[in-house]
Design an enzyme around this catalytic site. Structure first.
Site, PDB file in Angstrom:
ATOM      1  N   LYS A 195     -11.211   5.344   7.305  1.00 14.70           N
ATOM      2  CA  LYS A 195     -10.270   6.270   7.707  1.00 14.70           C
ATOM      3  C   LYS A 195     -10.924   7.645   6.675  1.00 14.70           C
ATOM      4  O   LYS A 195     -10.630   8.089   5.706  1.00 14.70           O
ATOM      5  CB  LYS A 195      -8.963   6.187   6.900  1.00 14.70           C
ATOM      6  CG  LYS A 195      -7.988   5.326   7.840  1.00 14.70           C
ATOM      7  CD  LYS A 195      -6.896   5.570   6.967  1.00 14.70           C
ATOM      8  CE  LYS A 195      -5.657   4.471   7.566  1.00 14.70           C
ATOM      9  NZ  LYS A 195      -4.257   4.314   6.548  1.00 14.70           N
TER      10      LYS A 195
ATOM     11  N   ARG B  87      -0.591  -9.858   9.104  1.00 22.38           N
ATOM     12  CA  ARG B  87      -1.927 -10.151   8.880  1.00 22.38           C
ATOM     13  C   ARG B  87      -2.427 -10.806  10.038  1.00 22.38           C
ATOM     14  O   ARG B  87      -3.605 -10.903  10.228  1.00 22.38           O
ATOM     15  CB  ARG B  87      -2.306 -10.853   7.691  1.00 22.38           C
ATOM     16  CG  ARG B  87      -1.943  -9.895   6.180  1.00 22.38           C
ATOM     17  CD  ARG B  87      -2.454 -10.575   4.842  1.00 22.38           C
ATOM     18  NE  ARG B  87      -1.999 -10.100   3.755  1.00 22.38           N
ATOM     19  CZ  ARG B  87      -2.536  -9.053   3.369  1.00 22.38           C
ATOM     20  NH1 ARG B  87      -3.584  -8.448   3.736  1.00 22.38           N
ATOM     21  NH2 ARG B  87      -1.908  -8.604   2.083  1.00 22.38           N
TER      22      ARG B  87
ATOM     23  N   GLU C 207     -15.042  -5.151   3.640  1.00 28.35           N
ATOM     24  CA  GLU C 207     -13.484  -4.699   3.395  1.00 28.35           C
ATOM     25  C   GLU C 207     -12.968  -4.782   4.712  1.00 28.35           C
ATOM     26  O   GLU C 207     -13.540  -4.570   5.943  1.00 28.35           O
ATOM     27  CB  GLU C 207     -13.805  -3.514   2.919  1.00 28.35           C
ATOM     28  CG  GLU C 207     -13.927  -3.456   1.282  1.00 28.35           C
ATOM     29  CD  GLU C 207     -13.218  -2.408   0.757  1.00 28.35           C
ATOM     30  OE1 GLU C 207     -11.995  -2.627   0.437  1.00 28.35           O
ATOM     31  OE2 GLU C 207     -13.713  -1.351   0.359  1.00 28.35           O
ATOM     32  N   ASP C 208     -11.647  -4.666   4.634  1.00 27.60           N
ATOM     33  CA  ASP C 208     -10.788  -4.457   5.696  1.00 27.60           C
ATOM     34  C   ASP C 208     -10.812  -3.083   6.094  1.00 27.60           C
ATOM     35  O   ASP C 208     -10.916  -2.448   7.238  1.00 27.60           O
ATOM     36  CB  ASP C 208      -9.428  -5.041   5.626  1.00 27.60           C
ATOM     37  CG  ASP C 208      -8.503  -4.594   4.391  1.00 27.60           C
ATOM     38  OD1 ASP C 208      -9.326  -3.813   3.591  1.00 27.60           O
ATOM     39  OD2 ASP C 208      -7.253  -4.671   4.163  1.00 27.60           O
TER      40      ASP C 208
ATOM     41  N   PHE D   6      -1.056   4.319   9.439  1.00 23.85           N
ATOM     42  CA  PHE D   6      -0.888   3.193   8.719  1.00 23.85           C
ATOM     43  C   PHE D   6      -1.304   1.918   9.674  1.00 23.85           C
ATOM     44  O   PHE D   6      -0.414   2.016  10.895  1.00 23.85           O
ATOM     45  CB  PHE D   6       0.574   3.020   7.925  1.00 23.85           C
ATOM     46  CG  PHE D   6       0.147   1.693   6.819  1.00 23.85           C
ATOM     47  CD1 PHE D   6      -0.319   2.062   5.748  1.00 23.85           C
ATOM     48  CD2 PHE D   6       0.781   0.559   7.190  1.00 23.85           C
ATOM     49  CE1 PHE D   6      -0.211   0.974   4.884  1.00 23.85           C
ATOM     50  CE2 PHE D   6       0.625  -0.648   6.403  1.00 23.85           C
ATOM     51  CZ  PHE D   6       0.138  -0.277   5.144  1.00 23.85           C
ATOM     52  N   VAL D   7      -2.029   1.097   9.654  1.00 23.17           N
ATOM     53  CA  VAL D   7      -2.318   0.132  10.567  1.00 23.17           C
ATOM     54  C   VAL D   7      -1.961  -1.226  10.111  1.00 23.17           C
ATOM     55  O   VAL D   7      -2.275  -1.453   8.984  1.00 23.17           O
ATOM     56  CB  VAL D   7      -3.752   0.197  11.265  1.00 23.17           C
ATOM     57  CG1 VAL D   7      -4.061   1.472  11.909  1.00 23.17           C
ATOM     58  CG2 VAL D   7      -4.893   0.225  10.016  1.00 23.17           C
TER      59      VAL D   7
ATOM     60  N   GLY E 178      -6.821  -8.706   2.791  1.00 17.61           N
ATOM     61  CA  GLY E 178      -7.139  -7.958   3.894  1.00 17.61           C
ATOM     62  C   GLY E 178      -8.322  -8.364   4.915  1.00 17.61           C
ATOM     63  O   GLY E 178      -8.211  -8.213   6.096  1.00 17.61           O
TER      64      GLY E 178
ATOM     65  N   ASP F  65      -9.901   3.540   2.881  1.00 21.17           N
ATOM     66  CA  ASP F  65      -9.181   4.704   3.128  1.00 21.17           C
ATOM     67  C   ASP F  65      -9.518   5.827   2.072  1.00 21.17           C
ATOM     68  O   ASP F  65     -10.263   6.466   2.396  1.00 21.17           O
ATOM     69  CB  ASP F  65      -7.645   4.128   2.775  1.00 21.17           C
ATOM     70  CG  ASP F  65      -6.361   4.965   3.032  1.00 21.17           C
ATOM     71  OD1 ASP F  65      -6.748   6.136   3.514  1.00 21.17           O
ATOM     72  OD2 ASP F  65      -5.265   4.741   2.577  1.00 21.17           O
TER      73      ASP F  65
ATOM     74  N   ASP G 122      -1.900  -5.791   6.417  1.00 21.86           N
ATOM     75  CA  ASP G 122      -0.489  -6.207   6.263  1.00 21.86           C
ATOM     76  C   ASP G 122       0.366  -5.118   5.962  1.00 21.86           C
ATOM     77  O   ASP G 122       0.113  -3.746   5.913  1.00 21.86           O
ATOM     78  CB  ASP G 122      -0.201  -7.178   4.982  1.00 21.86           C
ATOM     79  CG  ASP G 122      -0.314  -6.243   3.756  1.00 21.86           C
ATOM     80  OD1 ASP G 122      -0.994  -5.417   3.552  1.00 21.86           O
ATOM     81  OD2 ASP G 122       0.901  -6.722   2.953  1.00 21.86           O
TER      82      ASP G 122
HETATM   83  P1  5GP Z   1      -8.243   2.757  -0.447  1.00 23.83           P
HETATM   84  O1  5GP Z   1      -8.625   2.174  -1.934  1.00 23.83           O
HETATM   85  O2  5GP Z   1      -9.559   3.003   0.087  1.00 23.83           O
HETATM   86  O3  5GP Z   1      -7.372   3.525  -0.362  1.00 23.83           O
HETATM   87  O4  5GP Z   1      -7.726   1.471   0.061  1.00 23.83           O
HETATM   88  C1  5GP Z   1      -7.974   0.152   0.285  1.00 23.83           C
HETATM   89  C2  5GP Z   1      -6.938  -0.753   0.515  1.00 23.83           C
HETATM   90  O5  5GP Z   1      -5.945  -0.263   0.882  1.00 23.83           O
HETATM   91  C3  5GP Z   1      -7.403  -1.535   1.965  1.00 23.83           C
HETATM   92  O6  5GP Z   1      -8.218  -2.786   1.547  1.00 23.83           O
HETATM   93  C4  5GP Z   1      -5.990  -2.127   2.309  1.00 23.83           C
HETATM   94  O7  5GP Z   1      -5.603  -3.344   1.720  1.00 23.83           O
HETATM   95  C5  5GP Z   1      -5.102  -0.799   1.748  1.00 23.83           C
HETATM   96  N1  5GP Z   1      -4.715   0.206   2.972  1.00 23.83           N
HETATM   97  C6  5GP Z   1      -5.249   1.321   3.028  1.00 23.83           C
HETATM   98  N2  5GP Z   1      -4.971   1.684   4.216  1.00 23.83           N
HETATM   99  C7  5GP Z   1      -4.349   0.896   4.975  1.00 23.83           C
HETATM  100  C8  5GP Z   1      -3.579   0.836   6.337  1.00 23.83           C
HETATM  101  O8  5GP Z   1      -3.548   1.592   7.206  1.00 23.83           O
HETATM  102  N3  5GP Z   1      -2.935  -0.314   6.424  1.00 23.83           N
HETATM  103  C9  5GP Z   1      -2.760  -1.407   5.722  1.00 23.83           C
HETATM  104  N4  5GP Z   1      -2.232  -2.411   6.135  1.00 23.83           N
HETATM  105  N5  5GP Z   1      -3.509  -1.438   4.430  1.00 23.83           N
HETATM  106  C10 5GP Z   1      -4.195  -0.197   4.322  1.00 23.83           C
END
Ligand code: 5GP
Length: 178
Positions: free
Chosen positions: A131, A165, A99-100, A152-153, A45, A103, A159
């Site tokens: 987020k 992507r 990181e992308d 969700f983006v 990402g 969340d 992706d």
């Molecule tokens: P976390 O572990 O913080 O919940 O999520 C991290 C990973 O979840 C990110 O690196 C990403 O790959 C994926 N992710 C979380 N939110 C989104 C979103 O809104 N869109 C997409 N495409 N991936 C997300």
């Protein structure tokens, strides 16, 4: 030729992303001057963000990558798995994890735990998107490009089922168009 995009709206334009990434790179360059940090890109990402960020870093640095897997479609598939690990020895090094999106923070926390046992001098997070309203663990990225709502983006590295992507902007997925 065109994508058939399942988009509700464009959230952040390419121009706005590039401007913000330059600001972050400048801030990080200032903060880490004289310390030769290791930038660790979290694949897949962060790929576009990472490339744009390090292009704009104006101090010496090393680059490396990790790949974790946590999502299937728009659903979290539980505890992230490690697919690719670092090649650099990060003992006594200053690490910036790129990181992308942060969340729930679960991925970031797992990364932090995995890296801390390797005794780095410091670890900070640099994320394009944050987020904060969806956070489940206490993770505050030191560097964050944009705080966004709990939507969700896709695009700019992010992706949906492996697609989108390569979009040069960030958009909100329209799940009704799937
Ligand atoms: P976390 O572990 O913080 O919940 O999520 C991290 C990973 O979840 C990110 O690196 C990403 O790959 C994926 N992710 C979380 N939110 C989104 C979103 O809104 N869109 C997409 N495409 N991936 C997300």
């Amino acid at each position: 030729m065109e994508h058939n995009l399942p988009l509700k709206k464009i959230l952040i334009s390419e121009k706005a992303i590039n401007k913000r990434v330059k600001e972050l790179a400048l801030q990080i360059s200032r903060d880490y001057e004289g310390r030769t940090p290791v930038f660790v890109g979290i694949l897949r990402g962060a790929v576009l963000f990472y490339a744009e960020l390090i292009k704009n870093i104006v101090i010496d640095c090393n680059i490396d990558f990790m790949c974790l897997c946590s999502y299937e479609g728009t659903q979290c598939a539980g505890k992230p798995r490690t697919i690719l690990d670092l090649r650099e020895d990060i003992a006594n090094r200053h690490v910036v994890l790129v990181e992308d999106i942060v969340d729930t923070g679960a991925t970031a926390l797992q990364l932090l735990e995995m890296l801390k046992i390797r005794k780095p001098a410091s670890v900070e997070f640099c994320t394009l998107l944050d987020k904060p309203s969806n956070r489940k663990v206490e993770i505050v990225p030191k560097y964050a490009g944009f705080a966004i709502e709990n939507e969700f983006v896709i695009g700019y590295g992010l992706d949906y089922n492996g697609l989108y992507r390569n979009l040069p902007f960030i958009g909100v997925l329209d799940e009704n168009k799937q």
